[in-house]
Structures are given as C-alpha cells and as structure tokens.
Design an enzyme around this catalytic site. Structure first.
Site, short mmCIF file in Angstrom:
data_model
loop_
_atom_site.label_atom_id
_atom_site.label_comp_id
_atom_site.label_asym_id
_atom_site.label_seq_id
_atom_site.Cartn_x
_atom_site.Cartn_y
_atom_site.Cartn_z
N GLU A 1 -3.07 -2.06 4.07
CA GLU A 1 -4.51 -2.18 3.79
C GLU A 1 -5.14 -3.39 4.47
O GLU A 1 -6.29 -3.34 4.89
CB GLU A 1 -4.75 -2.23 2.28
CG GLU A 1 -4.46 -0.92 1.55
CD GLU A 1 -2.98 -0.63 1.40
OE1 GLU A 1 -2.16 -1.54 1.63
OE2 GLU A 1 -2.63 0.51 1.07
N HIS B 1 -3.88 2.32 -10.93
CA HIS B 1 -4.51 3.44 -10.21
C HIS B 1 -5.75 3.95 -10.94
O HIS B 1 -6.15 5.10 -10.75
CB HIS B 1 -3.53 4.60 -10.03
CG HIS B 1 -2.46 4.36 -9.01
ND1 HIS B 1 -1.41 3.51 -9.22
CD2 HIS B 1 -2.28 4.87 -7.77
CE1 HIS B 1 -0.62 3.51 -8.16
NE2 HIS B 1 -1.13 4.33 -7.26
C1 LIG Z 1 -0.86 -0.73 -1.61
C2 LIG Z 1 -0.74 0.73 -1.73
N1 LIG Z 1 -1.19 1.51 -0.71
C3 LIG Z 1 -1.09 2.84 -0.80
C4 LIG Z 1 -0.52 3.42 -1.90
C5 LIG Z 1 -0.41 4.93 -2.00
N2 LIG Z 1 1.00 5.30 -1.89
C6 LIG Z 1 1.78 5.47 -2.98
S1 LIG Z 1 3.35 5.81 -2.58
C7 LIG Z 1 3.01 5.77 -0.94
C8 LIG Z 1 4.08 6.04 0.05
C9 LIG Z 1 5.16 5.04 -0.05
O1 LIG Z 1 6.09 5.32 0.92
P1 LIG Z 1 7.48 4.59 0.93
O2 LIG Z 1 7.28 3.13 0.75
O3 LIG Z 1 8.21 5.03 2.14
O4 LIG Z 1 8.20 5.12 -0.39
P2 LIG Z 1 8.65 6.60 -0.76
O5 LIG Z 1 7.48 7.29 -1.37
O6 LIG Z 1 9.12 7.24 0.48
O7 LIG Z 1 9.72 6.43 -1.77
C10 LIG Z 1 1.67 5.48 -0.72
C11 LIG Z 1 1.03 5.40 0.59
C12 LIG Z 1 -0.10 2.59 -2.94
N3 LIG Z 1 0.40 3.08 -4.07
N4 LIG Z 1 -0.20 1.26 -2.83
#
Ligand SMILES: Cc1ncc(C[n+]2csc(CCOP(=O)(O)OP(=O)(O)O)c2C)c(N)n1
Lengths: 348, 328
Positions: free
Chosen positions: B66, B135
């Site tokens: 972000e 959230h």
């Molecule tokens: C700061 C922030 N940005 C965006 C999100 C939305 N979001 C939740 S999970 C996720 C993906 C996370 O991917 P990763 O770190 O690879 O973990 P995985 O879901 O693959 O376990 C996103 C973009 C969030 N929760 N927090």
C-alpha cells in the site's frame, strides 16, 4: 505444544497426528462455513500443514509465533485447543478472544500465539518485538513470524527483518510461499525465483526448504532456533508450499486450474508423503493412519459440538477491554445511547 | 437537478462506480487504475471487466504494498498522470499514511502551487460483515482531518457516479470512501457522460420540516426508513456526500427550518465527523436550534467479530429512531 524430537518414533507419530488434526479442523470449518454456521470470512490452511507443524515442533512452549489471515494451522500447531479455537470462529464467549476476534484475530498468549494478523505483513514486526523482549529481558524464547509470499512485498516486513538482523535478535522469519496472493501469482508480485535470496540484503542466512516436507521445515527451524539462541541473530526461511483451497472460502479461483491443484494434492501432499515415510520406517502400520484420522475426527466433532453449545457473548461485552480500565468516553456514549443521557426534555 | 427528482438508469452503487471509472478511462488517457487484484476486478468486483476493456497500461495489478501504491500514485500524479489507487479495506490506509499525509496532502502547498495532485484513492469502509476489527473500520474522520486532502463518502448510486467522476477529474487529492454494505443498493443514475457532482455538495434526499438528520453511507438508508415510518414527525434527510469539504450551507439551512439536528455516521463518536457537523451548525445556526443535538455512531470501540457484539455497537435505524424520540 511441546517441542518434538523428530528422531523419536513417538514424536514422529505425534507430528503426523498434528497435521491430521489441522486438516480435519479445516475441513470442518470449510463445511460449516458453507452451511452458514460460521460468520465473517475464513481463509483455510489446507495443504500447508507441514509448515506450521514442522516449524512449531522445533519451538518451545515459551517461543512466540505470529500468524496470518490463514492462521488456524499455526494456532493448532502451537498448541491451542481446537475446541476454544472453534468456539472463537463461531463467535462464542468460550472462544479464545471471547468472540471479539474470530478467525482472523485468534490469539493465545499462554501458548505463545501472538495472534493471527490479517493485515498482510503486520505480524513480522511483532515477532521482531518478541525477540527484542527476549534479548532485553534475557529470556530464552524466540519470536517466529509466519507470513506469505505476498507479504514479502510490504515495507514493514523488510524494516522488521533488517532491524532484527542489525540487533542480532532471536527471531525467525518463515515465508510460506504458496505461489498465490489472493488471485495474483508469485511471478506477478516478485522478480526473483527464491524469496530467501533477500536474506543477503540483511546479512543473515536465507534458507529454501520444501514446505511440503514436515521434516525439512523442522530441520531448518531447529537450526535457525539454535542460531537465534546463540545470539547470532535471525534467519529467513522460505518454505515452498501450496494451498488447496481458494484464497478465501467462496473464492471462484479463476487464476489457477483444477489440474494444478490436483497435481499438488495427489503427488506432493505433505501428509501422504510423511505417512508413507513413517510406514517405510515401520513407525506406523497399515491401519494406524486411519485410526489417527478417526481419532482427530472425533476431536474435531467434539470441538464443533463445544462451539455450537457455547453461548454467544453478552452484547454488553462489546464495551469491555477497550482499555484496561472502563473508559469514561465509552461509558458516556453508551449511556447517552441507552437514553440515560438524553436531553432530559431540555430545549423548547 | 436536485437529488430528489433523480432520473436515469437503475444501477447499483457498484455499477455506478464502475460506469464512472469506465467513462473516465475512456475520456482521458492519463487516467489509470492500480491496486491488488485490480485486473480481476479488485475488491468487491467494482472494476470487473475494465482490464479486459482497457488493458494493462490502464488497469494494473500491484504487489501487496500500500505504501508503494499510494506513494507511486503521488509521484505519478505530480508528473502528469491521474491515478486511481485502490487500497481496498480502509483499515489498510494505516500502512500508507506517510505518502497520504505528508506527500499527497502537502505537495501542492509546500511547492506553492508548482504541481497539482490529481490523485484518487479508493478505500472500502464500514462494518456489518462480521469481518472483525481490522476489516470493518470507518476511518474517514482521520483523512478528513488532514488539510490538503479531500474526502468523499457517497451513499447512493447517483452520488457514487457523480462524485467518482468529479474525483478523477479533480486536480486535488481525494480519498473516495465506499461502504462495503451498500454496493448492492440501487437507484437512478444520470447517463450523461459529463454528469458530475461537485466535491463539497450535499444532497437533500428527503425534505421534512421537523428534524434534520445528516446521515452518511449505510446510515442514509436507515435514516430514510425512519423518516418514512415516523408519522408523528417530518424528517429531513441530508447525505453530505463530501465529508471534506463539507457543505455547511445546506445543513445550516435545513436546521434553520427544522430546529433539530441528528448526525448519524459510523465513525467512532469522539472527535469525529459528528463533532464537525455539530460545530458548524452551532457556529452558524446556534439560535435556530430548539433542542440539543444528537449524535449516532460507534461508541469509541473497535468493531468486534461476533454477531451479537457487532450488532451492539453498530448504529442502526433503531438508534436514529431513539435519537428522534429524544429531541421531539
Ligand atoms: C495490508 C493488507 N493489504 C491487503 C490485504 C488483503 N489481503 C488479504 S490476504 C492477501 C493475500 C496475502 O497473500 P500471501 O501473503 O501470499 O498469503 P496467502 O494468502 O497466500 O497465505 C491480501 C492481499 C490485507 N489483508 N492487508
């Protein structure tokens, strides 16, 4: 959950059981979420069991871990009770956070679980902080952070690892690279093949392990823990793994094929691989896995019953714990809303 | 045309936002969207189909970062583009407060107008999904407090389209707050491609003689339902649409007529949007007020997960109704 000695047959069986428990927990959550019993949204850990179990088996009860939005596996591997975790997912007062947290904020400081952290990357500085406490208070715990491949793109992740590296903090950073971040592929988010490469930028060891192999994860974390305990600072571990379910329950998954998922499930499943190995070594026999599965199934069914029977919190509890003491501002607004602080016929 | 006699095609808030973005992308080659999973339609599918239509130069995926999203948006805006950056859940704005607060908000001013800042940041607010504390937040007060940033939070499809277009065209930085619980709400939306709603203009959504309710986001529909149900009082409902700048005149005029004011907004109650509206009225219309004002909002707690807890703290029609009781 206590440290396992992965050379001891009974502890190896224990590791398998832990993975099965997580799998069964997640299957139950999947089904009961689909039935509308569990509020909010959930992100399942199915497929990644070897990472949580392998890593936590190398930790002591005093070590702290931080988790992610995909945290149920970490919670269970760290020793949290499946009944109270389930109750938390159900929003009940018997849950670990008395219904305030839910799936995305489950925590149990007694078991060294510093909390699921759905803000991507946000758990990483917290593990650094736990390592800082250990260093300043001369304690022998370490702070371990689990985070995803997507989280690696967040600024606070780099800042935190760099801080721990410069201060030689007892910290361990475990990237769970499951190839996807929501719907974005690993390649689209990163310009390297191995995320562990960035360890070089912090001057700490970077290790790539097969995240579908519970023993490989265990060995890497054991070594990292020894290093941390010696005062030599943190380690960055990248565990290559895969999630079987969508990003969240209900995700239509347009970004990958069923064939890809099947390939991982059928040929690289962490539980199948480990169970086969234990059979080759005669640590389990034909019926043992089924027996274990039946046992964890019963545990999870009991957990669901427990969660279902547990009461919802009293709505008044919504005002507790904003601060240590009841907050006069909260009380002020509450009372006004209840009518006690109404205008009392003032005016006109 | 006033908001009361709005005509046009029936669209949901989601469709209205998408239409606005599509039209602006089509009209101005400098406009582009970026965000996480934006090529797949972004959070809550608002931008679905736009990647297919406009391609990767104009609709771009970012890593989960972000600070870089907003910060590079600031840099791009200062050098000639019109970025629309989606940070998804408004709670995540916490991560990118530096480029938002210190760069986007201050560059034009610090450089004595040498640059403009045509940046739009989209953020999704609000509770009602059992999505727990990180959230479900309503953070628009934080943003509204910063000089140099504008903040809008429309409640209707019409407002959503008109304001989104105005934000994209604005040379000033605006944070556009979308409430996650109103994406499905439908209403008439003008089809005119040059229809915009000026930033800083409120909409009187229902005229009434006895009580003014200034409501935002999902509380607008709640206020309107209270207004329809109360036969004893005639309730006027105003959607400020823009939080900063705030349309003081429309609100003051209404209170002059009704003598009573309720402010309903999902922010925590202390030091927030409610306080600003009330203060403006007190400054301008103190002698019009017949009775003390009423605030409806979240009583200074984070948003809890469990349904009975979230229901407890979340303001609803019932509370607006009680507030009406207290002042009539
Ligand atoms: C700061 C922030 N940005 C965006 C999100 C939305 N979001 C939740 S999970 C996720 C993906 C996370 O991917 P990763 O770190 O690879 O973990 P995985 O879901 O693959 O376990 C996103 C973009 C969030 N929760 N927090």
């Amino acid at each position: 959950m206590a440290t396992l000695d992965m050379t001891a047959p009974s502890d190896r069986r224990q590791a398998l059981r832990r993975m099965l428990l997580i799998r069964e927990f997640e299957r139950a959550v999947r089904d009961n979420f689909a039935d509308g019993e569990i509020p909010g949204f959930v992100h399942l850990y199915l497929g990644q069991e070897a990472v949580a179990v392998g890593a936590c088996a190398a930790l002591t009860d005093d070590d702290y871990v931080t988790s992610t939005h995909r945290g149920h596996g970490h919670c269970l591997a760290k020793g949290m009770d499946e009944r109270r975790l389930m109750a938390e997912l159900y929003g009940r007062s018997e849950g670990y956070c008395r219904g305030k947290g839910g799936s995305m904020h489950a925590a149990d400081l007694d078991e060294g679980m510093l909390g699921a952290q759905p803000i991507v990357g946000a758990g990483v500085p917290l593990a650094t902080g736990a390592g800082l406490t250990a260093q300043l208070h001369d304690r022998d715990w370490v702070g371990l952070s689990f985070f995803g491949d997507g989280a690696v793109a967040e600024g606070q992740v780099h800042e935190s690892i760099n801080l721990a590296a410069t201060w030689d903090l007892p910290a361990i950073y475990v990237i769970e690279n499951n190839l996807y971040s929501e719907g974005m592929t690993f390649e689209k988010q990163h310009n390297v093949d191995d995320l562990a490469d960035s360890a070089a930028a912090y001057g700490i060891p970077g290790v790539v392990v097969d995240g579908m192999d519970v023993e490989a994860v265990y060995e890497a974390v054991t070594e990292a823990r020894e290093r941390a305990a010696r005062g030599d600072g943190p380690t960055l571990i990248e565990a290559k793994t895969y999630r079987y379910r969508g990003h969240y329950e209900g995700d239509p998954e347009p970004y990958r094929t069923q064939a890809e998922v099947d390939e991982w499930r059928e040929n690289r499943d962490a539980i199948d691989t480990f169970a086969a190995r234990l059979r080759e070594e005669d640590i389990i026999d034909e019926g043992d896995r089924e027996e274990m599965e039946a046992a964890v199934k019963a545990d999870i069914e009991a957990a669901i019953e427990y969660a279902r029977d547990a009461p919802f919190p009293d709505p008044e509890e919504a005002y507790d714990d904003v601060f240590v003491e009841p907050n006069p501002d909260v009380e002020y607004f509450r009372e006004r809303r209840d009518g006690a602080g109404s205008t009392g016929g003032a005016g006109r | 045309m006033s908001a009361l006699d709005a005509t046009g095609e029936e669209l949901s808030v989601r469709e209205a936002l998408r239409t606005a973005l599509r039209e602006e992308l089509a009209q101005d080659g400098d406009v582009f969207l970026m965000g996480q999973d934006e090529e797949d339609g972004g959070s809550f599918e608002v931008t679905a189909g736009l990647y297919e239509e406009f391609g990767r130069d104009r609709v771009r995926d970012t890593p989960i970062s972000e600070t870089a999203q907003v910060g590079s948006g600031v840099g791009a805006a200062a050098t000639g583009l019109r970025p629309v950056v989606n940070v998804s859940y408004s709670d995540f704005i916490a991560i990118c407060f530096e480029p938002l607060m210190n760069q986007a908000a201050k560059m034009q001013y610090m450089f004595a107008g040498a640059t403009t800042m045509p940046l739009t940041v989209r953020a999704i607010e609000g509770a009602g999904f059992n999505a727990a504390a990180q959230h479900s937040g309503t953070v628009h007060t934080l943003v509204s407090h910063l000089p140099g940033l504008k903040a809008v939070a429309p409640a209707t499809p019409r407002g959503s389209k008109g304001l989104m277009k105005a934000c994209v065209r604005s040379d000033d930085p605006v944070v556009f707050f979308e409430h996650k619980n109103i994406y499905e709400q439908t209403g008439p939306v003008p089809e005119d491609e040059d229809f915009t709603i000026p930033i800083g203009e409120a909409a009187v959504l229902r005229e009434g003689a006895d009580v003014t309710v200034v409501a935002t986001q999902q509380l607008v529909a709640e206020a309107l339902s209270v207004a329809e149900e109360r036969t004893d009082v005639d309730v006027e409902v105003i959607d400020p649409q823009s939080l900063s700048p705030l349309d003081t005149a429309t609100i003051a005029e209404s209170v002059e007529k009704t003598g009573r004011l309720i402010v309903a907004d999902e922010s925590p109650l202390s030091y927030g949007f409610h306080a600003e509206v009330v203060t403006r009225v007190v400054e301008n219309e103190f002698y019009s007020l017949d009775v003390p004002v009423q605030r409806v909002g979240v009583p200074d707690t984070p948003v809890p997960f469990s349904p009975p807890l979230e229901d407890e703290i979340l303001p609803t029609a019932e509370e607006i109704d009680l507030a009406v009781d207290r002042i009539v």
